[in-house]
Design an enzyme around this catalytic site. Sequence first.
Site, PDB file in Angstrom:
ATOM      1  N   VAL A 213      26.003  -0.792  10.837  1.00 47.88           N
ATOM      2  CA  VAL A 213      26.143  -2.016  11.635  1.00 47.88           C
ATOM      3  C   VAL A 213      26.062  -1.638  13.108  1.00 47.88           C
ATOM      4  O   VAL A 213      26.754  -0.713  13.560  1.00 47.88           O
ATOM      5  CB  VAL A 213      27.493  -2.720  11.345  1.00 47.88           C
ATOM      6  N   LYS A 214      25.200  -2.350  13.830  1.00 49.46           N
ATOM      7  CA  LYS A 214      25.009  -2.022  15.254  1.00 49.46           C
ATOM      8  C   LYS A 214      25.755  -3.044  16.097  1.00 49.46           C
ATOM      9  O   LYS A 214      25.584  -4.253  15.911  1.00 49.46           O
ATOM     10  CB  LYS A 214      23.504  -2.089  15.546  1.00 49.46           C
ATOM     11  N   VAL A 215      26.591  -2.537  16.986  1.00 49.01           N
ATOM     12  CA  VAL A 215      27.353  -3.435  17.875  1.00 49.01           C
ATOM     13  C   VAL A 215      27.119  -2.989  19.315  1.00 49.01           C
ATOM     14  O   VAL A 215      26.914  -1.801  19.574  1.00 49.01           O
ATOM     15  CB  VAL A 215      28.876  -3.409  17.555  1.00 49.01           C
TER      16      VAL A 215
ATOM     17  N   THR B 147      16.910  -1.062  14.140  1.00 51.66           N
ATOM     18  CA  THR B 147      16.324  -2.340  14.529  1.00 51.66           C
ATOM     19  C   THR B 147      17.239  -2.965  15.570  1.00 51.66           C
ATOM     20  O   THR B 147      18.356  -2.481  15.788  1.00 51.66           O
ATOM     21  CB  THR B 147      16.194  -3.301  13.324  1.00 51.66           C
TER      22      THR B 147
ATOM     23  N   ALA C 145      21.329  -2.404  11.661  1.00 56.62           N
ATOM     24  CA  ALA C 145      21.089  -3.843  11.794  1.00 56.62           C
ATOM     25  C   ALA C 145      22.131  -4.367  12.774  1.00 56.62           C
ATOM     26  O   ALA C 145      23.325  -4.094  12.614  1.00 56.62           O
ATOM     27  CB  ALA C 145      21.225  -4.524  10.437  1.00 56.62           C
TER      28      ALA C 145
END
Length: 217
Positions: free
Chosen positions: A82-84, A27, A56
């Site tokens: 975790v998306k960075v 997402t 996310a």
Amino acid sequence: MKFFVDTADVDAIAELNALGMVDGVTTNPSLIMKSGRDILEVTKEICEMVDGPVSAEVVATEADDMIAEGRKLAKIADNIAVKVPLTWAGLKACKTLSDEGNMVNVTLCFSANQALLAAKAGATFISPFIGRLDDLNLDGLDLIEDIRTIYDNYDFETQILAASIRTANHMSEVAKIGADVATAPPSVIKNMANHVLTDKGLDAFLQDWAKTGQKIL
Ligand code: G3P
């Protein structure tokens, strides 16, 4: 190649998941906006539906704030990645969050050098955006190939997650290159089943079958 679905639409995820097509979900803030849902609530629901990683994305731009957001997102479920973003701050957040045992997906990658940095910072996934490079008359598939070569040269464990996939053709091309994962909208995944000769062949079979006057059931 693993298939991730690039959406926060739970009905679309459920349909593909029932067919065993969903190895994970990605997402981003735009997809959360499109879903009209609360990020924490919809992400939790997706994590309960899918066994694999669910990305996310943080929205802070400073490393410390990204880390704080990432820790909060990671608490949603064990399968959160975790998306960075691939900025210097994002790389710092990647290193800290991955050292803490979280899966980290480094996104918005547009160059081989960026992918090299993400691997050094301990990224679980690197997300090169194919379609957005193609939009600029550059070749997104070349980027996937370059990253594959670099990661293989040095046995980096970071998985190449081909993103910004717009066509069914992109899916087979990244699979040929050896991307570890491809994330695509549900419509693209469903479109992979289509072929004009399949439709034409089926039409001919059905016409001949009608002439037999038979029934199977
Ligand atoms: O996976 C990244 C994706 O959501 C971006 O796709 O089509 O907006 O470039 P697109």
